[in-house]
Structure formats: structure tokens, C-alpha cells
Design an enzyme around this catalytic site. Structure first.
Site, PDB file in Angstrom:
ATOM      1  N   HIS A  86       0.845  -1.202   0.000  1.00 32.75           N
ATOM      2  CA  HIS A  86       0.000   0.000   0.000  1.00 32.75           C
ATOM      3  C   HIS A  86       0.880   1.253   0.000  1.00 32.75           C
ATOM      4  CE1 HIS A  86      -3.485   2.536   1.547  1.00 32.75           C
ATOM      5  NE2 HIS A  86      -2.451   3.260   1.935  1.00 32.75           N
ATOM      6  N   GLU A  87       1.858   1.299   0.906  1.00 26.24           N
ATOM      7  CA  GLU A  87       2.713   2.496   1.008  1.00 26.24           C
ATOM      8  C   GLU A  87       3.522   2.697  -0.277  1.00 26.24           C
ATOM      9  OE1 GLU A  87       1.764   4.326   3.157  1.00 26.24           O
ATOM     10  OE2 GLU A  87       0.908   2.952   4.613  1.00 26.24           O
ATOM     11  N   HIS A  90       1.468   4.226  -2.994  1.00 23.87           N
ATOM     12  CA  HIS A  90       1.289   5.692  -2.950  1.00 23.87           C
ATOM     13  C   HIS A  90       2.363   6.373  -3.792  1.00 23.87           C
ATOM     14  CE1 HIS A  90      -2.064   6.485  -0.369  1.00 23.87           C
ATOM     15  NE2 HIS A  90      -1.576   5.823   0.659  1.00 23.87           N
ATOM     16  N   TYR A 101      -4.318  14.696  -2.306  1.00 24.48           N
ATOM     17  CA  TYR A 101      -4.655  13.950  -1.087  1.00 24.48           C
ATOM     18  C   TYR A 101      -5.655  14.719  -0.231  1.00 24.48           C
ATOM     19  CZ  TYR A 101      -3.628  10.212   2.232  1.00 24.48           C
ATOM     20  OH  TYR A 101      -3.702   9.106   3.049  1.00 24.48           O
ATOM     21  N   GLU A 110      -6.108   6.730  -1.766  1.00 19.39           N
ATOM     22  CA  GLU A 110      -6.124   5.663  -0.765  1.00 19.39           C
ATOM     23  C   GLU A 110      -6.664   4.349  -1.348  1.00 19.39           C
ATOM     24  OE1 GLU A 110      -5.173   4.856   2.313  1.00 19.39           O
ATOM     25  OE2 GLU A 110      -3.935   6.622   2.096  1.00 19.39           O
ATOM     26  N   ASP A 183      -9.081  13.818   8.736  1.00 20.15           N
ATOM     27  CA  ASP A 183      -8.490  12.835   7.825  1.00 20.15           C
ATOM     28  C   ASP A 183      -8.482  13.339   6.374  1.00 20.15           C
ATOM     29  OD1 ASP A 183      -7.499  10.317   6.930  1.00 20.15           O
ATOM     30  OD2 ASP A 183      -9.533   9.540   6.661  1.00 20.15           O
ATOM     31  N   HIS A 188      -9.301   8.109   4.333  1.00 16.55           N
ATOM     32  CA  HIS A 188      -9.246   6.700   4.736  1.00 16.55           C
ATOM     33  C   HIS A 188     -10.635   6.149   5.048  1.00 16.55           C
ATOM     34  CE1 HIS A 188      -5.076   7.994   5.633  1.00 16.55           C
ATOM     35  NE2 HIS A 188      -4.776   6.773   5.263  1.00 16.55           N
TER      36      HIS A 188
HETATM   37 ZN   LIG Z   1      -2.413   5.235   2.455  1.00 16.71          ZN
END
Ligand SMILES: [Zn+2]
Length: 268
Positions: A86-87, A90, A101, A110, A183, A188
Site C-alpha cells: 500500500h505504502e 502511494h 490527497y 487511498e 483525515d 481513509h
Molecule cells: Zn495510504
């Protein structure tokens, strides 16, 4: 601590990150013929043991950063392949998107990181869409936390319900879209909506998620018509158009994409 080709260290977090970065790199190369994060051989740099009992992981624009977890909410974040992938993803979104974002475009950022994280996990286990659990971060909840994972793409809103962690707030339909200033405008949280759509598309097409649903998603991300401020609906329409370009507008892929977005309340 460990450069490419070097052997095991005596630090679990280092070795987990090393292995998971390697698996993710292999996935991108073998499935999408992509050469690393920037498609130009960028080295995969990661920092572990960030902060003190830090309950998170992030892409900082140039590298991946992982906490060890507090032991109350999360354990070592490097334990999870889907979190590492996932990271790293990005980074891919940053080079191919880039989706801002904030708000819906942030939730799409996300979503794409989650979908690719799930695909890498499924690819490493050779699991079909039907066999997979579609969970993100199932390995990182601290002992005693009531839950299955950080997020569920199959059933957004059901990943955890716990005294310390709270309740999973992800919606699975536009009717339940969460308007919030927290957020970055719920990036998220509302990512549950496109996550669910991707799950539905993958299940409708059957087989491995990365083969057709994943190719359509990845090609949508790389499409020059994708705007940095894209809304869910704009993204869904481009996703549908790309499915038609790849597999024919009358193909079952195109129909599955339309139905997947419809299931979450978005007309393409
Ligand atoms: Zn993320």
C-alpha cells in the site's frame, strides 16, 4: 541496515520490509512490466522503527516509513505485505496520477493504494478473487484488539469494532458517504466506496484480481485524462472507458465495471 542482495539482519522489521518491498517490486514488474515506483528503476528506500511506538506507516514523497506500533492498537507495521505494498503504491500514484490527497481524489489515492496492496497480497499467495480475504493489514492489529484488519475491501465498515481502536467507519455505498474535515476530508473513510466497487468488479470477472480488474485500474491510473482533482464519478467513468478500450466496449469487462460502480451508487 540492509542493501539489495545483502543477507538477513538480526532486525525483524528490516527483514520484513526488505522482503515485502521485493515482493511488491516483483509484482509490478511481472504483472504490469513496471520498473519500480517511477517506472525508471528508482531504488526502494524504507525507514523502520520510526518514532516511539508509532502506530502508522506512510509514504513521505520519497521513501516508505514504518512505525513499530504501540502494542495497544497495532504491532510492527512491516509485518503486513498489504501495508508495505500500500505504502509503495502511494509512490506509484504520485508518479502516475497524481491524485490530490484531499476529499474524493484523496480517497481515490487511498483506494488505489489499497487495491494494489490487496493485489500484491493475493498474487503472492496465488489466490483468486473468490478465495482472497480482501483485508488490508490483517497482520498488524495488537493482541487483544477486537477486529480482523485495518480495512476490508469486501465489507467496508466491518474490519474492527474495539474499545481502544473504535469502530471501522468506512462506508460501502454513496448513500453513506461521510462528510468530515478530519483525515483530509475522510480519505481513509470514503475509500471504502471505490474499494467495494473494485471488489465487486473482481468477483464478477472471476479468476485473479490483477489480471483484468487490476489491469483496468492500473491503466486508469496511468491514463492522461485522469485529473488530480478527480471525483469518484469522474474516476468511475474513466475506469469504464478504459475497460472498453482494453477489452471492447461490448465486453463483459466493461459490463462488470459498470455494475461494480452501480453497486456502490455511482452511475458511469
Ligand atoms: Zn495510504
Amino acid at each position: 541496515m540492509r542493501r539489495e542482495g545483502q543477507g538477513l539482519t538480526d532486525d525483524l522489521a528490516v527483514d520484513e520490509a526488505y522482503d515485502h518491498f521485493g515482493t511488491t517490486w516483483d509484482f509490478y514488474f511481472e504483472v504490469f512490466a513496471r520498473n519500480s515506483i517511477n517506472n525508471a528503476g528508482m531504488s526502494l528506500d524504507g525507514v523502520v522503527h520510526f518514532g516511539e511506538g508509532f502506530d502508522n506507516a506512510f509514504w513521505d514523497g520519497a521513501q516508505m516509513v514504518f512505525g513499530d506500533g504501540s502494542g495497544l492498537r497495532f504491532t510492527r507495521l512491516t509485518r503486513s505485505l498489504s501495508v508495505c505494498a500500500h505504502e509503495l503504491s502511494h509512490g506509484v500514484v504520485q508518479f502516475d496520477g497524481p491524485l490530490i490527497y484531499q476529499g474524493e481524489s484523496g480517497a481515490l489515492n487511498e483506494h488505489i493504494a489499497d487495491a494494489l496492496g490487496a493485489m500484491v497480497d493475493q498474487w503472492s499467495k496465488k489466490q483468486s478473487a473468490e478465495e482472497a480475504d480482501w483485508l488490508i493489514g490483517s497482520e498488524i492489529l495488537a493482541p487483544g484488539v477486537t477486529g480482523k484488519a485495518l480495512r476490508s475491501m469486501k465489507a467496508p465498515g466491518t474490519a474492527f469494532d474495539d474499545d481502544v481502536l473504535g469502530r471501522d467507519q468506512q462506508p460501502a455505498h454513496m448513500d453513506d458517504f461521510v462528510r468530515t474535515a478530519r483525515d483530509h476530508g475522510g480519505v481513509h473513510i470514503n475509500s471504502g466506496i471505490p474499494n467495494k466497487a473494485f471488489y465487486e468488479i473482481s468477483i464478477a470477472l472471476g479468476g485473479f484480481s490483477w489480471e483484468r480488474a487490476g489491469r483496468i485500474l492500473y491503466t486508469t491510473l496511468g491514463n492522461p485524462q485522469l485529473r488530480p482533482t478527480s471525483t469518484f464519478r469522474q474516476f468511475a467513468r474513466l475506469n469504464h472507458r478504459v475497460a472498453g478500450q482494453l477489452y471492447g466496449p461490448a465486453g463483459r469487462e466493461s459490463a462488470a465495471v459498470e455494475a461494480g460502480w452501480k453497486a456502490v451508487g455511482i452511475q458511469v
